[in-house]
Every structure is written in structure tokens, then in C-alpha cells.
Design an enzyme around this catalytic site. Structure first.
Site, PDB file in Angstrom:
ATOM      1  N   ASP A   6     -15.471  -4.070  -5.469  1.00  0.00           N
ATOM      2  CA  ASP A   6     -15.532  -5.179  -4.512  1.00  0.00           C
ATOM      3  C   ASP A   6     -16.969  -5.705  -4.497  1.00  0.00           C
ATOM      4  O   ASP A   6     -17.914  -4.951  -4.717  1.00  0.00           O
ATOM      5  CB  ASP A   6     -15.116  -4.736  -3.103  1.00  0.00           C
ATOM      6  CG  ASP A   6     -14.646  -5.917  -2.261  1.00  0.00           C
ATOM      7  OD1 ASP A   6     -13.425  -6.114  -2.103  1.00  0.00           O
ATOM      8  OD2 ASP A   6     -15.515  -6.669  -1.759  1.00  0.00           O
ATOM      9  N   SER A   7     -17.101  -6.994  -4.214  1.00  0.00           N
ATOM     10  CA  SER A   7     -18.450  -7.566  -4.182  1.00  0.00           C
ATOM     11  C   SER A   7     -19.140  -7.318  -2.838  1.00  0.00           C
ATOM     12  O   SER A   7     -20.334  -7.527  -2.715  1.00  0.00           O
ATOM     13  CB  SER A   7     -18.382  -9.064  -4.475  1.00  0.00           C
ATOM     14  OG  SER A   7     -17.469  -9.669  -3.598  1.00  0.00           O
ATOM     15  N   ASP A  49      -5.860  -7.468  -6.262  1.00  0.00           N
ATOM     16  CA  ASP A  49      -5.545  -8.191  -5.015  1.00  0.00           C
ATOM     17  C   ASP A  49      -6.691  -9.139  -4.669  1.00  0.00           C
ATOM     18  O   ASP A  49      -7.419  -8.918  -3.691  1.00  0.00           O
ATOM     19  CB  ASP A  49      -5.314  -7.174  -3.882  1.00  0.00           C
ATOM     20  CG  ASP A  49      -4.887  -7.846  -2.589  1.00  0.00           C
ATOM     21  OD1 ASP A  49      -4.368  -8.978  -2.647  1.00  0.00           O
ATOM     22  OD2 ASP A  49      -5.079  -7.229  -1.525  1.00  0.00           O
ATOM     23  N   ALA A  88     -15.786  -8.578  -9.813  1.00  0.00           N
ATOM     24  CA  ALA A  88     -14.624  -7.902 -10.408  1.00  0.00           C
ATOM     25  C   ALA A  88     -14.397  -8.310 -11.860  1.00  0.00           C
ATOM     26  O   ALA A  88     -14.072  -7.467 -12.702  1.00  0.00           O
ATOM     27  CB  ALA A  88     -13.387  -8.204  -9.577  1.00  0.00           C
ATOM     28  N   ARG A 138       0.853  -1.201   0.000  1.00  0.00           N
ATOM     29  CA  ARG A 138       0.000   0.000   0.000  1.00  0.00           C
ATOM     30  C   ARG A 138       0.884   1.244   0.000  1.00  0.00           C
ATOM     31  O   ARG A 138       0.616   2.226  -0.697  1.00  0.00           O
ATOM     32  CB  ARG A 138      -0.916   0.010   1.235  1.00  0.00           C
ATOM     33  CG  ARG A 138      -2.146  -0.844   1.082  1.00  0.00           C
ATOM     34  CD  ARG A 138      -3.133  -0.611   2.211  1.00  0.00           C
ATOM     35  NE  ARG A 138      -2.728  -1.246   3.444  1.00  0.00           N
ATOM     36  CZ  ARG A 138      -3.109  -2.480   3.825  1.00  0.00           C
ATOM     37  NH1 ARG A 138      -3.910  -3.186   3.064  1.00  0.00           N
ATOM     38  NH2 ARG A 138      -2.698  -2.984   4.963  1.00  0.00           N
ATOM     39  N   CYS A 155      -2.393 -14.437  -3.199  1.00  0.00           N
ATOM     40  CA  CYS A 155      -2.153 -14.856  -1.807  1.00  0.00           C
ATOM     41  C   CYS A 155      -2.349 -16.368  -1.651  1.00  0.00           C
ATOM     42  O   CYS A 155      -2.447 -16.869  -0.543  1.00  0.00           O
ATOM     43  CB  CYS A 155      -3.046 -14.081  -0.844  1.00  0.00           C
ATOM     44  SG  CYS A 155      -4.800 -14.363  -1.111  1.00  0.00           S
ATOM     45  N   PHE A 167     -10.812  -5.628  -6.096  1.00  0.00           N
ATOM     46  CA  PHE A 167     -10.861  -6.365  -4.819  1.00  0.00           C
ATOM     47  C   PHE A 167     -10.380  -5.424  -3.705  1.00  0.00           C
ATOM     48  O   PHE A 167      -9.444  -5.716  -2.972  1.00  0.00           O
ATOM     49  CB  PHE A 167      -9.995  -7.634  -4.869  1.00  0.00           C
ATOM     50  CG  PHE A 167     -10.300  -8.547  -6.022  1.00  0.00           C
ATOM     51  CD1 PHE A 167     -11.385  -9.401  -5.973  1.00  0.00           C
ATOM     52  CD2 PHE A 167      -9.507  -8.541  -7.165  1.00  0.00           C
ATOM     53  CE1 PHE A 167     -11.677 -10.255  -7.041  1.00  0.00           C
ATOM     54  CE2 PHE A 167      -9.783  -9.381  -8.242  1.00  0.00           C
ATOM     55  CZ  PHE A 167     -10.867 -10.242  -8.175  1.00  0.00           C
TER      56      PHE A 167
HETATM   57  N1  SAH Z   1      -6.729  -5.220  -1.205  1.00  0.00           N
HETATM   58  C1  SAH Z   1      -7.481  -5.341   0.007  1.00  0.00           C
HETATM   59  C2  SAH Z   1      -7.739  -6.781   0.407  1.00  0.00           C
HETATM   60  C3  SAH Z   1      -8.478  -7.617  -0.617  1.00  0.00           C
HETATM   61  S1  SAH Z   1      -9.213  -9.042   0.042  1.00  0.00           S
HETATM   62  C4  SAH Z   1      -6.779  -4.545   1.110  1.00  0.00           C
HETATM   63  O1  SAH Z   1      -5.640  -4.080   0.919  1.00  0.00           O
HETATM   64  O2  SAH Z   1      -7.363  -4.376   2.182  1.00  0.00           O
HETATM   65  C5  SAH Z   1     -10.207  -9.622  -1.254  1.00  0.00           C
HETATM   66  C6  SAH Z   1     -11.500  -8.880  -1.485  1.00  0.00           C
HETATM   67  O3  SAH Z   1     -12.092  -9.418  -2.661  1.00  0.00           O
HETATM   68  C7  SAH Z   1     -12.555  -8.985  -0.412  1.00  0.00           C
HETATM   69  O4  SAH Z   1     -12.901  -7.694   0.005  1.00  0.00           O
HETATM   70  C8  SAH Z   1     -13.774  -9.641  -1.082  1.00  0.00           C
HETATM   71  O5  SAH Z   1     -15.008  -9.047  -0.687  1.00  0.00           O
HETATM   72  C9  SAH Z   1     -13.515  -9.348  -2.532  1.00  0.00           C
HETATM   73  N2  SAH Z   1     -14.065 -10.289  -3.524  1.00  0.00           N
HETATM   74  C10 SAH Z   1     -14.061 -11.635  -3.492  1.00  0.00           C
HETATM   75  N3  SAH Z   1     -14.554 -12.138  -4.647  1.00  0.00           N
HETATM   76  C11 SAH Z   1     -14.876 -11.075  -5.430  1.00  0.00           C
HETATM   77  C12 SAH Z   1     -15.404 -10.926  -6.747  1.00  0.00           C
HETATM   78  N4  SAH Z   1     -15.692 -11.996  -7.507  1.00  0.00           N
HETATM   79  N5  SAH Z   1     -15.591  -9.693  -7.229  1.00  0.00           N
HETATM   80  C13 SAH Z   1     -15.295  -8.609  -6.485  1.00  0.00           C
HETATM   81  N6  SAH Z   1     -14.777  -8.688  -5.241  1.00  0.00           N
HETATM   82  C14 SAH Z   1     -14.569  -9.894  -4.717  1.00  0.00           C
END
Ligand code: SAH
Length: 395
Positions: A249-250, A299, A279, A211, A339, A227
Site C-alpha cells: 500500500d502507498s 483491490d 503497487a 475477506r 469499485c 492495495f
Molecule cells: N482492500 C482494502 C481496501 C483497499 S482501498 C480493505 O479490504 O480494507 C485502496 C487502497 O489503495 C488504499 O489503502 C490506498 O492507500 C491504496 N493505494 C492507492 N493508490 C495506490 C498505489 N498507486 N499503490 C499502492 N497503494 C495505493
């Protein structure tokens, strides 16, 4: 102490100080040993190798506590290991009254199965194995004695516990009930975490250094944060002078908190859009609409969560990389992350390359990225390296 004996020739990984004993390596188990018991692990000839916790149900039958036969596994032991982990975080300045950090990173800190995150004065613990579950009261007591800690809260709502015959558990372990939102600082950014309802322990601390890097690269740029969760990267980018940010984000709750994070950091919400969508679909739509960005951050959650999902997961990572590169302006930057523990850095680089190829761009890697320093990787347990990323640009 009761003993388990490995099959002949299966002591090699323990000699290299790996902390796991797989069920296939175990020969004989003495009578009367129950799951969760602390046992001596011996080679086939009966020679002591390690002291470990035993699990009859998990594929990981043993998790090593110590390679020293004389080391007693008790409250003092956990206090010592936790003390070492605190000293490490202090050593690089990640320990502070108002800041957050991962305090115990399981194998990375020599306590297999335990994760503890610190958000200001609150500690959030995840007990993922029977071994640490058995010593929960000793571990909580050791955590509660740390300077400035007011709360120890449990977030063991993890599916992996079922491999060890454990159900999910959450709630206060020690101290005062945490407020609904806990405030903390990361670099010059302010965030809030809901330790009861947030994902995992509430915040993705492993991305802290990335970040920071994103923020340092964001000046004047239009950023796509895919995400986004609660918008950690977005706050950092806006503080770094980004022109505008789009979060995808979903999760509605995550995006609501992302908005609060903007307020908290005195960032105008006019320049940040929150899209609650899938996404993949959303990026495809953006591509059709010929949208372009200067910095794209990908991410995703773990897209490979077992050997059964490797092919599907790799395809999804490749699709994301393709979409990410396709949405970039010439010379734009892509931060691409995985991850998934089962994804190797080599494979991730190859998948990212395939994505660039499909997008029809010539990509360049500028830097390899990884989990923050408060998520140390034991050299003996390379599996503790899970978060990998690539900062790329394209021509
Ligand atoms: N980058 C963030 C962490 C991401 S965690 C940070 O720095 O804090 C992954 C995220 O992806 C979660 O918030 C989850 O809600 C979202 N997510 C999972 N599947 C998804 C999809 N198909 N479309 C959009 N978002 C999604």
C-alpha cells in the site's frame, strides 16, 4: 408544494422507479424553488410522478424521496427509512453491539445521497447531496434514537459535494466524541477504525464477504494483498491459516494500522511483510525477481472516476490483472476487484481476460464477487452496484 415539470416523454425512468432526475429531463421549474427544496415532480402534462429534492447546480437535478404524493418528507419519514434499513441488517445478522456494517447505502436504502456506517456504537455519516444536507438534523435525530448508538460523526469530506454547492464538513454531530480508535469485530477477526482520519468512513466494509472468502481459501498459501489498506484481507487470510502475507500500500498510516491489526488478532508479524510502495512498480519489480504467490488480491481504489478516465482506468485494470496473473503459481488464485461504478461486470471480465492473455496463462473464473449484503442494490437503480470482482485461477 412547489412543482417541477419534466420535458415531454422524459418520465419513463421515474415510472420505473429510478431515483434520479437528470438535468436534461427537466422542463419547467416553478418560481421560488431553491436548491435543496422538496418539490413535486410532474410530467409535462402536470401529472404527479414523485416527491424529490431539487438541485439547480448538479447534473442530477432531482433525487426522489417518495413516489407517494401523500408521504410527508419529515423526521418521521427518515426514521421509517432508517428503521427499515436496520431491520434489513438484523435480518441477515449484520447488526450487533460489537460489529460493523453499512447501515444506509444511499439509493440502495432509499435515501439518495446518504451513507451511514456503523462501527460498534459509533455511526459515521456522509451527506453527499443537498437533499440530505437539508434534512441533516432530522436524520441525525433519527440515527441518535437507534439502540446502542453513542456517537454520530460526520465525514462529509467528499469532492462530489461541490457539484451541489456544498463544502466539506467533518466532526461530531451527536453524542460523545469518538475515541481515537474504535474496536469492532468482523467474523472472528478484530479490527480498529479511526473514524476521523481513515479513508471514507474509516474501513472498507463492502469487502466483508470477500475477506471471509479469502480467509476460507488461504490455508497454507503465500498471499499477496495489493492495495491492502489496513490489512483486512491479510488478517482474514492469516486467521485462515495462510503461510505468509505480503501487503502493498502507498499509505504509511494504513500499513501501520495493518501491523496493529495483526497484534490485535494474535498473529505473528514475522510472517507478514508490509511494503509501502506504488503497487504497480512494486508488482513489476516482484515479477522481475520471479516472486510467486498462491493467492493474489487486487483491490485498487476507484481507477475510473468519470467518463474522462475510462480509457486510462481500463488500461490500469488490465495491467494489474496481467501482473496479478503473472505473479501466481500454477493453480493459484486471483481475486480481482473494481469499485468503479462506470466499470460494468462484462467489461471487467473482458479486461481480466486480456490481463490473463498478456500474462500468458489460461484463466478460469471460479466465482463472481460483489459488495456485501449490507450494501444492497436497488433493482430500480442499478448504478448502486459498484463493487465487482472475479475469483480466478489459472493453468
Ligand atoms: N482492500 C482494502 C481496501 C483497499 S482501498 C480493505 O479490504 O480494507 C485502496 C487502497 O489503495 C488504499 O489503502 C490506498 O492507500 C491504496 N493505494 C492507492 N493508490 C495506490 C498505489 N498507486 N499503490 C499502492 N497503494 C495505493
Amino acid at each position: 408544494m412547489k412543482k417541477i415539470f419534466l420535458k415531454p416523454g422524459r418520465e419513463k425512468s421515474l415510472k420505473r422507479r429510478h431515483l434520479w432526475i437528470f438535468s436534461g429531463a427537466v422542463g419547467r421549474v416553478e418560481n421560488g424553488i431553491n436548491s435543496g427544496d422538496t418539490v413535486e415532480v410532474c410530467d409535462a402534462s402536470g401529472k404527479y410522478l414523485a416527491t424529490a429534492s431539487y438541485s439547480a447546480t448538479s447534473q442530477i437535478s432531482g433525487r426522489v424521496w417518495s413516489f407517494d404524493r401523500n408521504e410527508v418528507i419529515d423526521g418521521e419519514f427518515f426514521s421509517r427509512r432508517i428503521g427499515e434499513a436496520v431491520a434489513l441488517r438484523k435480518n441477515f445478522g449484520y447488526w450487533g453491539d460489537k460489529t460493523a456494517c453499512r447501515l444506509i447505502a444511499s439509493e440502495g436504502d432509499g435515501i439518495s445521497g446518504l451513507v451511514v456506517d456503523k462501527y460498534a456504537d459509533t455511526l459515521v455519516a456522509q451527506f453527499t447531496s443537498l437533499g440530505v444536507e437539508r434534512f441533516k438534523s432530522e436524520i441525525v435525530a433519527a440515527l441518535s434514537r437507534l439502540d446502542g448508538v453513542k456517537t454520530v460523526y460526520e465525514r462529509s469530506d467528499l469532492g462530489v459535494r461541490r457539484y451541489e454547492g456544498l463544502g466539506e464538513q467533518t466532526g461530531l454531530l451527536w453524542g460523545v466524541e469518538p475515541p481515537e480508535m474504535i474496536d469492532f469485530e468482523e467474523d472472528s477477526c478484530r479490527y480498529q477504525v479511526n473514524v476521523r482520519k481513515g479513508h471514507k468512513t474509516g474501513f472498507y466494509l463492502d469487502q466483508r464477504e470477500n475477506r471471509r472468502l479469502a480467509g476460507s481459501l488461504a490455508a497454507g498459501k503465500r498471499v499477496l494483498n495489493v492495495f491492502s489498506y489496513t490489512g483486512g484481507f491479510s488478517v482474514s487470510c492469516m486467521k485462515g491459516g495462510a503461510r505468509a502475507v505480503v501487503n502493498i500500500d502507498s499509505s504509511r498510516e494504513a500499513l501501520k494500522q495493518a501491523e496493529k491489526h495483526l497484534d490485535l488478532n494474535h498473529i505473528s508479524t514475522d510472517r507478514v511483510d508490509n511494503l509501502q510502495e506504488d503497487a504497480f512498480n512494486c508488482m513489476r519489480k516482484m515479477l522481475e525477481q520471479k516472486e510467486k504467490f498462491d493467492l493474489v488480491i487486487l483491490d485498487p481504489p476507484k481507477l475510473i472516476d468519470g467518463t474522462g478516465s475510462i480509457t486510462r482506468g481500463c488500461r490500469a485494470y488490465k495491467d494489474l490483472a496481467r501482473l496479478g496473473f503473472s505473479l501466481l503459481n500454477k493453480g493459484g488464485l486471483l481475486m480481482n476487484f473494481s469499485c468503479s461504478g462506470l466499470m460494468t461486470p462484462e467489461l471487467f471480465q473482458k479486461i481480466t481476460a486480456d490481463g490473463a492473455l498478456d500474462a500468458g496463462v489460461d484463466g478460469q473464473i471460479l466465482r463472481t464477487l460483489r459488495q456485501g449484503m449490507d450494501h444492497p442494490v436497488s433493482l430500480a437503480v442499478p448504478e448502486s452496484f459498484y463493487l465487482k470482482g472475479l475469483l480466478c485461477t489459472c493453468k
